[in-house]
Design a protein around this motif. Sequence first.
Motif, PDB file in Angstrom:
ATOM      1  N   ILE A  80      11.081  46.577  18.156  1.00  0.00           N
ATOM      2  CA  ILE A  80      12.290  47.322  17.825  1.00  0.00           C
ATOM      3  C   ILE A  80      12.218  48.658  18.539  1.00  0.00           C
ATOM      4  O   ILE A  80      11.116  49.191  18.784  1.00  0.00           O
ATOM      5  CB  ILE A  80      12.428  47.506  16.291  1.00  0.00           C
ATOM      6  N   ASP A  81      13.368  49.190  18.906  1.00  0.00           N
ATOM      7  CA  ASP A  81      13.412  50.461  19.622  1.00  0.00           C
ATOM      8  C   ASP A  81      13.285  51.607  18.620  1.00  0.00           C
ATOM      9  O   ASP A  81      14.248  51.942  17.917  1.00  0.00           O
ATOM     10  CB  ASP A  81      14.728  50.574  20.394  1.00  0.00           C
ATOM     11  N   LEU A  82      12.119  52.192  18.549  1.00  0.00           N
ATOM     12  CA  LEU A  82      11.874  53.265  17.589  1.00  0.00           C
ATOM     13  C   LEU A  82      12.674  54.523  17.901  1.00  0.00           C
ATOM     14  O   LEU A  82      12.871  55.360  17.024  1.00  0.00           O
ATOM     15  CB  LEU A  82      10.384  53.611  17.550  1.00  0.00           C
ATOM     16  N   THR A  83      13.103  54.659  19.133  1.00  0.00           N
ATOM     17  CA  THR A  83      13.825  55.871  19.523  1.00  0.00           C
ATOM     18  C   THR A  83      15.327  55.760  19.295  1.00  0.00           C
ATOM     19  O   THR A  83      16.068  56.725  19.513  1.00  0.00           O
ATOM     20  CB  THR A  83      13.564  56.204  21.005  1.00  0.00           C
ATOM     21  N   SER A  84      15.801  54.615  18.851  1.00  0.00           N
ATOM     22  CA  SER A  84      17.233  54.397  18.665  1.00  0.00           C
ATOM     23  C   SER A  84      17.775  55.219  17.495  1.00  0.00           C
ATOM     24  O   SER A  84      17.160  55.292  16.423  1.00  0.00           O
ATOM     25  CB  SER A  84      17.512  52.918  18.413  1.00  0.00           C
ATOM     26  N   ARG A 118       7.052  61.549  21.941  1.00  0.00           N
ATOM     27  CA  ARG A 118       8.413  62.053  21.843  1.00  0.00           C
ATOM     28  C   ARG A 118       8.851  62.076  20.390  1.00  0.00           C
ATOM     29  O   ARG A 118       8.517  61.189  19.611  1.00  0.00           O
ATOM     30  CB  ARG A 118       9.352  61.191  22.691  1.00  0.00           C
ATOM     31  N   ALA A 119       9.617  63.078  20.047  1.00  0.00           N
ATOM     32  CA  ALA A 119      10.011  63.275  18.651  1.00  0.00           C
ATOM     33  C   ALA A 119      10.701  62.046  18.070  1.00  0.00           C
ATOM     34  O   ALA A 119      10.413  61.642  16.930  1.00  0.00           O
ATOM     35  CB  ALA A 119      10.921  64.499  18.543  1.00  0.00           C
ATOM     36  N   ALA A 120      11.577  61.428  18.841  1.00  0.00           N
ATOM     37  CA  ALA A 120      12.303  60.258  18.334  1.00  0.00           C
ATOM     38  C   ALA A 120      11.360  59.099  18.052  1.00  0.00           C
ATOM     39  O   ALA A 120      11.539  58.364  17.065  1.00  0.00           O
ATOM     40  CB  ALA A 120      13.379  59.840  19.336  1.00  0.00           C
ATOM     41  N   PHE A 121      10.352  58.906  18.916  1.00  0.00           N
ATOM     42  CA  PHE A 121       9.391  57.821  18.713  1.00  0.00           C
ATOM     43  C   PHE A 121       8.572  58.071  17.453  1.00  0.00           C
ATOM     44  O   PHE A 121       8.384  57.167  16.626  1.00  0.00           O
ATOM     45  CB  PHE A 121       8.478  57.694  19.935  1.00  0.00           C
ATOM     46  N   VAL A 122       8.081  59.292  17.298  1.00  0.00           N
ATOM     47  CA  VAL A 122       7.261  59.631  16.124  1.00  0.00           C
ATOM     48  C   VAL A 122       8.075  59.481  14.842  1.00  0.00           C
ATOM     49  O   VAL A 122       7.596  58.924  13.848  1.00  0.00           O
ATOM     50  CB  VAL A 122       6.697  61.061  16.251  1.00  0.00           C
ATOM     51  N   GLU A 123       9.313  59.963  14.866  1.00  0.00           N
ATOM     52  CA  GLU A 123      10.167  59.846  13.683  1.00  0.00           C
ATOM     53  C   GLU A 123      10.444  58.380  13.354  1.00  0.00           C
ATOM     54  O   GLU A 123      10.446  57.984  12.186  1.00  0.00           O
ATOM     55  CB  GLU A 123      11.476  60.601  13.920  1.00  0.00           C
ATOM     56  N   GLY A 124      10.665  57.577  14.404  1.00  0.00           N
ATOM     57  CA  GLY A 124      10.898  56.152  14.188  1.00  0.00           C
ATOM     58  C   GLY A 124       9.692  55.456  13.601  1.00  0.00           C
ATOM     59  O   GLY A 124       9.808  54.603  12.711  1.00  0.00           O
ATOM     60  N   LEU A 125       8.525  55.832  14.073  1.00  0.00           N
ATOM     61  CA  LEU A 125       7.288  55.236  13.573  1.00  0.00           C
ATOM     62  C   LEU A 125       7.074  55.597  12.102  1.00  0.00           C
ATOM     63  O   LEU A 125       6.686  54.753  11.290  1.00  0.00           O
ATOM     64  CB  LEU A 125       6.112  55.701  14.422  1.00  0.00           C
ATOM     65  N   ARG A 126       7.346  56.833  11.763  1.00  0.00           N
ATOM     66  CA  ARG A 126       7.230  57.239  10.357  1.00  0.00           C
ATOM     67  C   ARG A 126       8.198  56.451   9.479  1.00  0.00           C
ATOM     68  O   ARG A 126       7.863  56.055   8.361  1.00  0.00           O
ATOM     69  CB  ARG A 126       7.503  58.735  10.234  1.00  0.00           C
ATOM     70  N   TYR A 127       9.381  56.208  10.008  1.00  0.00           N
ATOM     71  CA  TYR A 127      10.377  55.466   9.234  1.00  0.00           C
ATOM     72  C   TYR A 127       9.900  54.037   8.977  1.00  0.00           C
ATOM     73  O   TYR A 127      10.091  53.506   7.875  1.00  0.00           O
ATOM     74  CB  TYR A 127      11.715  55.457   9.967  1.00  0.00           C
ATOM     75  N   LEU A 128       9.274  53.427   9.980  1.00  0.00           N
ATOM     76  CA  LEU A 128       8.730  52.078   9.778  1.00  0.00           C
ATOM     77  C   LEU A 128       7.756  52.057   8.611  1.00  0.00           C
ATOM     78  O   LEU A 128       7.769  51.147   7.780  1.00  0.00           O
ATOM     79  CB  LEU A 128       8.011  51.600  11.037  1.00  0.00           C
ATOM     80  N   GLY A 129       6.876  53.058   8.576  1.00  0.00           N
ATOM     81  CA  GLY A 129       5.906  53.136   7.499  1.00  0.00           C
ATOM     82  C   GLY A 129       6.565  53.266   6.144  1.00  0.00           C
ATOM     83  O   GLY A 129       6.136  52.647   5.155  1.00  0.00           O
ATOM     84  N   GLN A 130       7.627  54.047   6.089  1.00  0.00           N
ATOM     85  CA  GLN A 130       8.354  54.222   4.836  1.00  0.00           C
ATOM     86  C   GLN A 130       8.988  52.916   4.373  1.00  0.00           C
ATOM     87  O   GLN A 130       9.179  52.693   3.176  1.00  0.00           O
ATOM     88  CB  GLN A 130       9.434  55.285   5.016  1.00  0.00           C
TER      89      GLN A 130
END
Length: 283
Positions: A80-84, A118-130
């Motif tokens: 999945i595109d984490l930066t989307s 990149r901020a979007a990638f890190v934020e997306g990764l955190r969201y996956l964990g949530q």
Amino acid sequence: MRIDAHQHFWMYQAAEYPWISDDMSTLKLDWLPADLRGSLRQAGYEACIAVQARQSSAENSFLLSLAHAHEWIVGVVGWIDLTSSSLPEELAQWRGYPKLKGFRHILQDEPAPDFMLRAAFVEGLRYLGQQGYAYDILVYERQLPQVLQLVAQCPEQPLILDHLGKPEIGERPSQRWQEAIRQLAQYPQVYCKLSGLVTEVVGGQWRTVDFRPYLETVYEAFGPKRLLIGSDWPVCLLAAAGYSDALSVVDQFLNQLSSSEQAWIRGGNAAAVYGISVDASDG
């Protein structure tokens, strides 16, 4: 239940798998559950986890369809595109598929070394964990410094380092790789897959003893409860005579451990980090 925590399936089309180069003719075939099942069972494994080899939502649908048809495919690591900006909506469409356990991006092929930071990638990764999903990290040894920075920013996200972080196989492990592995292991949410070693040897000529220092390093760093065994089939066939030949690299190392430690690494840890609780069968 013994689980091969890392293997792939595909119906080969050149445009869909650009990473399969001209010197990888063995991989330019269809590789499907019927091709794996016999070897999996012969090696003593009841189940497997199918990992993405394409970066598209079509890959998720394909792997999940195989998992639905075969109960012994107990988990899928999709893409999945984490930066989307529409990540929550895109992730929501997969909520009805309990065998979808995690995601992966082919970070090793990203030309920008800081892509994963990149901020979007890190934020997306955190969201996956949530949302309760694990994440596989596929990188080369030279990218491990960036992985360390990423891991530090995602303390709640279960992360699995694929293929020991793809060390540069030589007479002995590099100081760079050893230090990075020890630092990564200090984060309790990070696991490591004992997989993919045979294809990291330049020229394809290897001996089982060549890998022992690498396996000893990750065992000492992560301990027996954060290591997972994986075949990396069919990619392993580029440098191994067969499925069992590739697994033997790790199996010979594991045979010296206690029965409980072997059980964790051969399936228990995979079930824990990916949230697998079903029994495998011949479906």
